[in-house]
Every structure is written in C-alpha cells, then in structure tokens.
Design a protein around this motif. Structure first.
Motif, mmCIF file in Angstrom:
data_model
loop_
_atom_site.group_PDB
_atom_site.id
_atom_site.type_symbol
_atom_site.label_atom_id
_atom_site.label_comp_id
_atom_site.label_asym_id
_atom_site.label_seq_id
_atom_site.Cartn_x
_atom_site.Cartn_y
_atom_site.Cartn_z
ATOM 1 N N ASP A 59 0.577 -1.033 -0.071
ATOM 2 C CA ASP A 59 -0.171 -0.039 0.199
ATOM 3 C C ASP A 59 1.335 1.098 0.172
ATOM 4 N N GLY A 60 0.942 1.828 -1.686
ATOM 5 C CA GLY A 60 1.829 3.117 -1.290
ATOM 6 C C GLY A 60 3.265 3.140 -1.317
ATOM 7 N N LEU A 61 4.066 1.613 -0.786
ATOM 8 C CA LEU A 61 5.318 1.504 -0.697
ATOM 9 C C LEU A 61 6.036 1.992 -2.023
ATOM 10 N N THR A 62 6.999 3.281 -1.221
ATOM 11 C CA THR A 62 7.718 4.152 -1.476
ATOM 12 C C THR A 62 8.980 4.293 -1.043
ATOM 13 N N HIS A 63 10.309 4.059 -1.563
ATOM 14 C CA HIS A 63 11.696 4.020 -1.227
ATOM 15 C C HIS A 63 12.739 4.927 -2.279
ATOM 16 N N CYS A 64 13.175 5.220 -1.310
ATOM 17 C CA CYS A 64 14.476 6.040 -1.803
ATOM 18 C C CYS A 64 15.796 5.986 -1.108
ATOM 19 N N TYR A 65 16.672 6.092 -2.569
ATOM 20 C CA TYR A 65 18.189 5.669 -1.471
ATOM 21 C C TYR A 65 19.003 7.389 -2.631
ATOM 22 N N ARG A 84 13.364 -6.930 -1.675
ATOM 23 C CA ARG A 84 14.156 -6.307 -0.631
ATOM 24 C C ARG A 84 12.960 -5.909 0.121
ATOM 25 N N ALA A 85 11.941 -5.084 0.354
ATOM 26 C CA ALA A 85 10.738 -4.596 1.330
ATOM 27 C C ALA A 85 10.173 -5.489 1.744
ATOM 28 N N ILE A 86 9.564 -6.378 0.811
ATOM 29 C CA ILE A 86 8.804 -7.809 1.112
ATOM 30 C C ILE A 86 9.535 -8.338 2.019
ATOM 31 N N ALA A 87 10.763 -8.789 2.094
ATOM 32 C CA ALA A 87 11.463 -9.709 2.303
ATOM 33 C C ALA A 87 11.929 -9.106 3.941
ATOM 34 N N GLY A 88 11.654 -7.720 4.342
ATOM 35 C CA GLY A 88 12.328 -7.346 5.677
ATOM 36 C C GLY A 88 13.375 -7.050 5.232
ATOM 37 N N LEU A 118 14.754 -4.303 3.786
ATOM 38 C CA LEU A 118 14.887 -2.636 4.258
ATOM 39 C C LEU A 118 13.774 -2.027 4.666
ATOM 40 N N ASP A 119 13.658 -1.010 4.983
ATOM 41 C CA ASP A 119 12.948 -0.256 5.953
ATOM 42 C C ASP A 119 12.009 1.021 4.565
ATOM 43 N N PRO A 120 11.114 0.471 3.842
ATOM 44 C CA PRO A 120 10.475 2.159 3.599
ATOM 45 C C PRO A 120 11.185 2.987 3.542
ATOM 46 N N THR A 121 10.959 3.864 2.461
ATOM 47 C CA THR A 121 11.221 5.181 3.641
ATOM 48 C C THR A 121 9.317 5.852 3.046
ATOM 49 N N ALA A 122 8.662 5.476 2.593
ATOM 50 C CA ALA A 122 7.042 5.153 3.357
ATOM 51 C C ALA A 122 6.447 3.985 2.748
ATOM 52 N N GLY A 123 4.769 3.904 2.984
ATOM 53 C CA GLY A 123 4.206 2.842 2.962
ATOM 54 C C GLY A 123 3.905 1.477 3.696
ATOM 55 N N ARG A 124 3.248 0.157 2.634
ATOM 56 C CA ARG A 124 3.232 -0.438 3.924
ATOM 57 C C ARG A 124 3.357 -1.989 3.680
ATOM 58 N N VAL A 125 3.874 -2.624 3.690
ATOM 59 C CA VAL A 125 3.271 -4.379 3.599
ATOM 60 C C VAL A 125 2.762 -5.283 4.542
ATOM 61 N N ASP A 148 0.143 -5.766 9.503
ATOM 62 C CA ASP A 148 0.823 -5.233 8.516
ATOM 63 C C ASP A 148 2.903 -5.834 9.857
ATOM 64 N N VAL A 149 3.814 -5.520 8.328
ATOM 65 C CA VAL A 149 5.024 -6.496 8.947
ATOM 66 C C VAL A 149 5.629 -5.293 8.370
ATOM 67 N N THR A 150 5.843 -4.442 7.644
ATOM 68 C CA THR A 150 7.119 -3.493 7.047
ATOM 69 C C THR A 150 7.849 -3.014 8.165
ATOM 70 N N GLY A 151 7.726 -2.704 9.625
ATOM 71 C CA GLY A 151 8.797 -3.105 11.024
ATOM 72 C C GLY A 151 9.139 -4.087 10.728
ATOM 73 N N ASP A 152 9.357 -5.355 11.006
ATOM 74 C CA ASP A 152 9.194 -6.402 10.878
ATOM 75 C C ASP A 152 10.549 -7.187 10.219
ATOM 76 N N PRO A 153 10.886 -7.948 11.242
ATOM 77 C CA PRO A 153 12.623 -8.436 10.891
ATOM 78 C C PRO A 153 12.167 -9.494 9.567
ATOM 79 N N PRO A 154 13.311 -10.125 8.781
ATOM 80 C CA PRO A 154 12.832 -11.163 8.018
ATOM 81 C C PRO A 154 12.688 -12.333 8.577
ATOM 82 N N GLU A 155 13.153 -12.514 9.424
ATOM 83 C CA GLU A 155 13.038 -13.955 10.873
ATOM 84 C C GLU A 155 11.855 -13.743 10.605
ATOM 85 N N SER A 156 11.225 -13.005 11.393
ATOM 86 C CA SER A 156 9.775 -13.228 11.722
ATOM 87 C C SER A 156 8.346 -13.093 10.319
ATOM 88 N N ARG A 157 8.779 -13.028 9.228
ATOM 89 C CA ARG A 157 8.306 -12.745 8.450
ATOM 90 C C ARG A 157 7.912 -14.962 7.397
#
Length: 371
Positions: free
Chosen positions: A6-12, A46-50, A52-59, A65-74
C-alpha cells in the motif's frame, strides 16, 4: 490478500527507487512483477522480505502490517537470482536448513525434507553434494528449501535468468506444476516477458519505479492501457497520426476514418500514436472495414517457425509483420491489412484513446473532413 503493498515508496539518497506502489497477491495466486532493469523490482523484493525499511507505505501479510518486522519473523520463502546453496552441505542438509528455526523434531524435519525433495524430483540426490548438481537441479533444491517451512508467500527473484533457454522453459513448467500442487501464493519477479506471460495469473508491469498496469497477461497484451505497456509487452509497430476536427476529433489510418475519444473531455491531443502487433498484419486483400497499408517489402528473415517481414510504407514509415506461410519477396509491392479491433490508439503522453469508425455516409460533413 495474502500480500498487500500500500503506497510503498523507497528512496536512495533522496532518489525514489519505487514510488507509491500498491498491489496485492491473493491466496493461491501467482503474480509476476515484470519490468526492465532499473524499474525497482529488486527494491520491492527487499521490502517484502524485510531486508529494507521502506521510506513510506506499508507491507501486509495475511492482513497484518509487517512493515517494521525483521525478515525472520515473516513467513516469506525466497529464491534469489544468484545461487545461495551452502556448498559444504548435502542437498538434504540445504533443504533442512530452512527448518532449523522451527520446533520440529528430527523425524519431522526428515519427513518434510523428503516430501519436498520428492516434489522437486530430487529424492535420489538427497545425500549428494551441491557441486554434483546441474544448474537446473540447484534451482530446484533452492525451491524445495524455500517451500519446506510452508511460507505464506513464495518470492522468486529472477530465478531463471542465468539458465539457458531450453532449461528455462523446462523449469517454467516445473514451477507452474509445483505452485499448482502446493497452492502457495507466489510473487515471480522477472524482466522476461515470455516467462511472465507463461506463468502468471496476473501481471504487475513496472516502469521507472511505479506501477504502469496490473491485470491478466492476455488482457494487458491485447488491450494495453497505455503506450508503455503496448511497447513493452511483445513487439509492436507504432505510427504517429495527426488528430483533426474541432467538434469531433478524428484520425485517418489505412483508409479508415476513426473517431477519437478520451476519458477527459477537452483534452484531445494534437497527435495520436497507433500500435499494431506484427502478428495482426497480413498480406492480401482486405474487407471494407479493415485498415489497409500499402508498401514495399524491404527484408524477409526466416525465424524457423515464422518469417519476419519488414515493409516500407508509402507514408515513409516502416512496419514489421509475421508470416507463417510463404512470405512475399524483397522489393514486392504489397497491401497489408488488419482488423480495426487489433488497433490500439494512444495519446502521445501515454494514455489510451478509444476509437470507432466513422460511417461512410458521415464523412462528407465538414467537421469530419480531413484537411
């Protein structure tokens, strides 16, 4: 939805790699994310797997909502583009590695490993070292390892890109069979159009970090919603056409006068871009309501199952057609024809235009006449 972005955005460095990406994967569905290199596919993975933490939006997975969860918990199984098998472990040990974090006893682990090695037809290689396997067999071990923990979502990130064409075609069929047998929700990330079209229930077409279109493969191919999808999915001829008429905008193509309509009144473009698939153009006589293009054959290439024929049109543009039977000769004057339904028409800025033929009896009216 098994997966929802939902509205996933990531900036480098303040530059967006993906911007406002939203789509989902239903339970048991295989969705392919398709796009050219640099369009943001790897960032999505990378955002789906955890990773990286996206700049904005939700997974979200299974509505959580697992956006802030580490990879091993997904509950996400991953097969990457580059091989990731452990060379010091046997095939069995590699597949079992994904189960070590669980609470299964040794017997249950062995049973699961045997089950998934059987699924990928590698039971006889269970105790072999991975260096004894072919490239295709190693890919199947990685599939078994990703599936053994029974994830909510399987993510395949360009898994066939390093394989030769014949092996890729074979593994495409095997992935389709495995996905059908397990029913696992799958996100298949690729830049290969044929791969995506062959495997996916739905396509997500990416362009420059954004979603250009979402839909069933055949629907997007036959009725592309914008110029990028029309150009990116399969081969397409493009012809630029002036738009005429103040009250009733029209274009003329191949002897047909076509009304042009946009979704937004008052925004009719000055020029339109026609897309015609090479397979939809034929040589020979046409019906009254078909598009007819006259030209001269400039080249004929034998591709085995088909001939690719290039034709220089009398309008100084060039188009390609596909012939399965005997092609015309180089230098021959030909008439190409196609059905109106095969035409896709777009504004230069990209959006699809609807068009319909103007009845012959109306073409004499001043507002419909082309200058």
């Amino acid at each position: 939805m098994m997966l929802e972005l939902d509205g996933l955005t990531h900036c480098y460095d303040d530059e967006p790699a993906v911007e406002n990406v939203s789509f989902g994967v239903r339970e048991g569905e295989l969705v392919a994310v398709l796009g050219p290199s640099g369009c943001g596919k790897t960032t999505l993975v990378r955002a789906i797997a955890g990773h990286l933490d996206p700049t904005a939006g939700r997974v979200s997975l299974r509505g959580t909502d697992v956006t802030g969860d580490p990879p091993e918990s997904r509950a996400v199984g991953l097969v990457f583009q580059e091989p990731t098998l452990f060379p010091h472990m046997s095939v069995r040990e590699n597949v079992a590695h994904g189960l070590k974090a669980g609470n299964l006893d040794a017997k249950k682990v062995d049973a699961k490993v045997s089950s998934y090695l059987d699924l990928v037809a590698l039971s006889e290689y269970a105790d072999a070292g991975t260096d004894k396997l072919s490239g295709g067999q190693r890919r199947r071990v990685e599939l078994a390892r990703a599936l053994a923990p029974e994830p909510d979502l399987l993510v395949l990130d360009e898994p066939l890109s390093a394989l030769d064409r014949q092996l890729r075609a074979q593994l495409q069929e095997e992935i389709a069979t495995i996905q059908d047998e397990t029913g696992v929700s799958t996100l298949f990330v690729t830049h290969d159009q044929e791969e995506a079209m062959a495997l996916a229930d739905r396509l997500v077409v990416m362009e420059a970090g954004s979603v250009s279109a979402v839909g069933p493969p055949r629907e997007l191919y036959e009725r592309p919603p914008n110029r990028f999808v029309a150009s990116f999915l399969g081969r397409s001829n493009t012809l630029v056409l002036p738009v005429s008429g103040r009250h009733t905008p029209v274009v003329e193509l191949g002897g047909q006068l076509l009304r042009v309509r946009t979704d937004q009144p008052g925004t009719t473009p000055d020029r339109a871009v026609a897309h015609l698939r090479p397979r939809d153009l034929s040589v020979g006589p046409a019906t009254e309501r078909e598009i007819v293009l006259a030209g001269t054959v400039t080249s004929v290439t034998d591709r085995g199952r088909r001939y690719e024929v290039s034709v220089a049109l009398d309008s100084d543009e060039e188009v390609d057609i596909e012939q399965t039977d005997s092609p015309p000769s180089v230098g021959e004057n030909v008439q190409l024809h196609c059905e109106l339904g095969a035409l896709s028409l777009f504004a230069e800025r990209g959006e699809r235009l609807e068009c319909s033929p103007v009845e012959r009896s109306l073409q004499s009216k001043p507002e419909l006449r082309l200058d």
